[in-house]
Design a protein around this motif. Structure first.
Motif, PDB file in Angstrom:
ATOM      1  N   ALA A 222       0.842  -1.201   0.000  1.00 34.69           N
ATOM      2  CA  ALA A 222       0.000   0.000   0.000  1.00 34.69           C
ATOM      3  C   ALA A 222       0.877   1.251   0.000  1.00 34.69           C
TER       4      ALA A 222
ATOM      5  N   LYS B 216      -3.504   0.404  -4.209  1.00 34.26           N
ATOM      6  CA  LYS B 216      -4.633   0.398  -3.276  1.00 34.26           C
ATOM      7  C   LYS B 216      -5.783  -0.349  -3.928  1.00 34.26           C
ATOM      8  N   ARG B 217      -6.679  -0.865  -3.087  1.00 40.74           N
ATOM      9  CA  ARG B 217      -7.754  -1.679  -3.642  1.00 40.74           C
ATOM     10  C   ARG B 217      -9.072  -1.434  -2.930  1.00 40.74           C
TER      11      ARG B 217
ATOM     12  N   PHE C  15     -12.768  -3.824  -2.000  1.00 37.51           N
ATOM     13  CA  PHE C  15     -13.067  -5.231  -1.752  1.00 37.51           C
ATOM     14  C   PHE C  15     -14.445  -5.594  -2.290  1.00 37.51           C
TER      15      PHE C  15
ATOM     16  N   VAL D  19      -8.082   7.201   7.164  1.00 32.99           N
ATOM     17  CA  VAL D  19      -7.288   5.973   7.279  1.00 32.99           C
ATOM     18  C   VAL D  19      -6.679   5.633   5.922  1.00 32.99           C
TER      19      VAL D  19
ATOM     20  N   ARG E 145     -11.719   5.842  -0.263  1.00 37.22           N
ATOM     21  CA  ARG E 145     -10.692   5.465   0.708  1.00 37.22           C
ATOM     22  C   ARG E 145      -9.432   5.005  -0.015  1.00 37.22           C
ATOM     23  N   ALA E 146      -9.636   4.261  -1.117  1.00 35.06           N
ATOM     24  CA  ALA E 146      -8.474   3.781  -1.867  1.00 35.06           C
ATOM     25  C   ALA E 146      -7.772   4.932  -2.584  1.00 35.06           C
TER      26      ALA E 146
ATOM     27  N   ARG F  13      -6.405   6.249  14.808  1.00 34.51           N
ATOM     28  CA  ARG F  13      -7.246   5.769  13.708  1.00 34.51           C
ATOM     29  C   ARG F  13      -6.794   4.406  13.236  1.00 34.51           C
TER      30      ARG F  13
ATOM     31  N   ALA G 282      -9.151   1.212  13.029  1.00 29.99           N
ATOM     32  CA  ALA G 282      -9.323   0.526  11.747  1.00 29.99           C
ATOM     33  C   ALA G 282      -9.014  -0.959  11.897  1.00 29.99           C
TER      34      ALA G 282
ATOM     35  N   GLU H 214      -4.738  -3.393   6.818  1.00 30.79           N
ATOM     36  CA  GLU H 214      -3.428  -3.700   6.240  1.00 30.79           C
ATOM     37  C   GLU H 214      -3.322  -3.146   4.827  1.00 30.79           C
ATOM     38  N   CYS H 215      -4.402  -3.315   4.062  1.00 31.31           N
ATOM     39  CA  CYS H 215      -4.357  -2.860   2.673  1.00 31.31           C
ATOM     40  C   CYS H 215      -4.361  -1.345   2.570  1.00 31.31           C
ATOM     41  N   MET H 216      -4.695  -0.651   3.667  1.00 35.88           N
ATOM     42  CA  MET H 216      -4.621   0.804   3.663  1.00 35.88           C
ATOM     43  C   MET H 216      -3.241   1.269   4.123  1.00 35.88           C
ATOM     44  N   GLY H 217      -2.330   0.332   4.333  1.00 40.12           N
ATOM     45  CA  GLY H 217      -0.960   0.709   4.656  1.00 40.12           C
ATOM     46  C   GLY H 217      -0.658   0.744   6.140  1.00 40.12           C
ATOM     47  N   ILE H 218      -1.475   0.073   6.948  1.00 49.65           N
ATOM     48  CA  ILE H 218      -1.206   0.061   8.391  1.00 49.65           C
ATOM     49  C   ILE H 218      -0.421  -1.198   8.739  1.00 49.65           C
TER      50      ILE H 218
END
Lengths: 260, 390
Positions: free
Chosen positions: A76, A81-82, A84, A101, A167-168, B209, B213, B222-226
């Motif tokens: 990411a 980015k994705r 779902f 986020v 968000r992505a 946040r 999340a 995780e896919c948002m980079g966390i």
């Protein structure tokens, strides 16, 4: 220019090949659609690209950067980015927070700042909020206004999909993976989302799209790849692929294909 | 029910604003005023002293509940061994500020060191265990709490075993001693207020946040980079620091600690406070801690002291034995009381006494426009699918 390159990608679950020896590439600023019957490995492909599963074999390159086997959060940060297929918004967080986020890879903040909130951070947060609102207003008033501070679980399915796209987009990704963005939308909304995806592309994003709604696929994509049992069975323009005998066979079976 | 009225779409904008604005600011001011004025009780002699002593104990529990809330409420992980971190802080302060080894370090150094040590302990524990989820993590932390207590109980050289460490010095700041209940009360109050500011800042930050999340959906986070492992360990460490700080105050307040101060019941109590008050809500957690710690005492005092003094000492003469025992020796029935209270809260107000705003919305409110929209969409999907042609 090729922004994403997938080479000989294979994912095996036990004896099952979910993705089998798949190679393709994504050019900068194009929409590449992936179609295929249920269980043909489309979502698994997304999970491989975003690092949720490590691939069994093969390589994935972002530009010239080998990202095979990296953790999802690293990928990411690299700029993939994705969204779902089974919605994964953060249900109890507000719409604004969901997008904030999504902005994580581009927000610079250390623990000291998180705890003590020095003035510099207040300005940063204000900027981030403004950016989030401008991203959300891409979908008109559906996600903005008073709804900004509503929890995401108060949204309808269609709006949750839109929120996932926002968000992505929040961290300006190099590659955007959309997993069935039009699912759960009515035909009018599907056409609308198709236009919006094209608008996103025109802003310079490169998009891979999984979609079942063929109207959307035909209307939006520059190129289409058809998968069946994890293998690529056709690639080309939307028209070429939809007329390809193997694609018709995969969707409708052999007999029908002969009559067609 | 009041909550539903608040969000009634038929109310005008102005009414809504009045409803929304009063609670946040006014309640905070009123609460702080009450907290500051509370020690005036001291005018009531020994009874006032008793209530002040109780208040300091409650304050320490508030601090613990605030810390644990970070893990349970914000990160969504269960820690059933929180007393272990409390114990680490308390023992560190006890060992370095008592005649046991002849150390007498300044309190503020020990206070910070207790927090840091407990945090480091949290880091060591969190590193291997935080890959576990849900029930598994609960079991591991439960075992950690017990094994820490047993270690303290058996490491005679360092902790004097079950005998505990007596004679812990009262803190003093640059010659100004903290030696009365009132002074302890204000010291702890200041620490709590700072903690609330810190935790509130944390909530509205990138880290806060990410924790939320992760609680909501780990894969999406995780896919948002966390980096979920890192975020979990951070939340575990920060929460352990709070336990260590609380332990340090506890040790110097009690002047005597032994391993029975850190039994599993303490961990459970703190979890109950967080759940009862409202997971993820700072005011809720504070109320939860105050209610669970003081209500039994209030009930006990009511029935064993106040009622007899008003109605005469033979007030209970004609009562059935079991009720008499229940009211006079309420302390023995504390756990029964907890159990009933928790069950009632879960049945009647599952989001806690003062719920986290978002969770409250989830349980009570839906935008009427959204309902009609989703119904419409569900209906249209059926038609939409018919269009799919290849």
């Amino acid at each position: 220019m090729k922004i994403l390159r997938v080479e000989n990608l294979t994912k095996r679950f036990g004896g099952l090949y979910a993705v089998n020896n798949l190679s393709f590439s994504l050019k900068k600023g194009e929409i590449l659609s992936i179609i295929g019957p249920n269980g043909s490995g489309k979502t698994t492909l997304f999970n491989l690209i975003t690092g949720i599963y490590p691939p069994t074999e093969g390589k994935i390159f972002l530009k010239d950067d080998d990202i095979t086997g990296l953790r999802p959060d690293k990928i990411a940060h690299k700029g993939i980015k994705r969204t779902f297929q089974t919605l994964r918004v953060f249900p109890n967080m507000t719409i604004l927070e969901n997008v904030l986020v999504g902005m994580h890879p581009i927000i610079e903040e250390n623990i000291f700042n998180s705890i003590f909130h020095p003035p510099i951070m207040k300005r940063q947060q204000k900027e981030a909020t403004e950016k989030a609102i401008s991203i959300l207003s891409f979908f008109g008033t559906r996600l903005t206004g008073t709804r900004l501070h509503h929890p995401a679980n108060s949204l309808s399915y269609a709006n949750r999909r839109r929120l996932e796209i926002c968000r992505a987009l929040a961290s300006d990704p190099k590659v955007l993976l959309l997993d069935e963005p039009a699912a759960g939308m009515n035909p009018k909304e599907s056409l609308e989302i198709m236009d919006q995806i094209k608008q996103i592309r025109d802003k310079g994003y490169s998009i891979i799209l999984i979609e079942h709604d063929m109207k959307v696929v035909k209307g939006a994509s520059n190129r289409v790849i058809a998968l069946d049992y994890g293998e690529k069975i056709a690639e080309g323009t939307p028209k070429e692929v939809s007329e390809h005998p193997r694609v018709i066979e995969a969707y409708l079976g052999k007999k029908v294909a002969k009559n067609a | 029910m009041i909550i539903m009225k608040k969000n009634d779409p038929t109310l005008g904008e102005k009414t809504k604003i009045i409803f929304m604005k009063i609670p946040t600011k006014a309640y905070i001011v009123i609460t702080i005023l009450i907290a500051i004025l509370y020690p005036l009780l001291i005018m009531y002699g020994t009874a006032g002293q008793l209530w002040l002593r109780l208040a300091v104990r409650t304050e320490i529990l508030v601090l613990l509940a605030l810390g644990l809330n970070l893990i349970i409420g914000d990160t969504g992980l269960l820690n059933l061994g929180y007393a272990a971190f409390f114990a680490v802080g308390a023992y560190l302060t006890a060992i370095f500020a008592s005649p046991r080894f002849g150390f007498d370090l300044p309190f503020w150094i020990l206070f910070l060191a207790s927090g840091v040590t407990a945090g480091f302990f949290g880091f060591l524990v969190g590193l291997p265990t935080l890959k576990l989820r849900g029930d598994y993590l609960a079991i591991v932390t439960l075992a950690l709490g017990e094994s820490t207590r047993l270690t303290l109980n058996n490491w005679d050289y360092l902790t004097n075993g079950p005998g505990g460490i007596p004679g812990i010095y009262h803190p003093s700041f640059f010659g100004y001693p903290i030696d009365s209940y009132v002074k302890f009360y204000y010291l702890t109050l200041i620490i709590i207020l700072i903690s609330i500011v810190v935790l509130n800042n944390l909530k509205n930050s990138k880290l806060g946040r990410s924790l939320n999340a992760m609680r909501e959906n780990e894969i999406a986070a995780e896919c948002m980079g966390i980096d979920t492992t890192k975020a979990k360990i951070l939340s575990f460490v920060i929460s352990s620091v709070f336990a260590g700080l609380a332990g340090s105050i506890f040790a110097s307040f009690q002047t005597f600690i032994n391993p029975t101060n850190f039994v599993f019941m303490i961990s459970t109590m703190i979890v109950c406070m967080v759940v009862l008050g409202g997971m993820g809500s700072i005011p809720g957690v504070i109320v939860g801690a105050i209610v669970l710690d003081t209500l039994p005492e209030i009930i006990r005092q009511t029935f064993s002291v106040w009622l007899p003094s008003v109605f005469g000492s033979d007030f209970y003469a004609n009562w059935p034995h079991i009720l008499k025992d229940l009211f006079i020796n309420f302390d023995r029935y504390r756990m029964l009381f907890f159990g009933i209270l928790i069950v009632l809260v879960i049945l009647l107000k599952p989001e806690g006494l003062i719920p986290n705003k978002r969770r409250q919305k989830e349980l009570r409110e839906t935008d009427p426009r959204e309902i009609s929209e989703s119904e419409k969409t569900l209906f249209d999907v059926e038609e939409g699918k018919m269009d799919v042609k290849v």
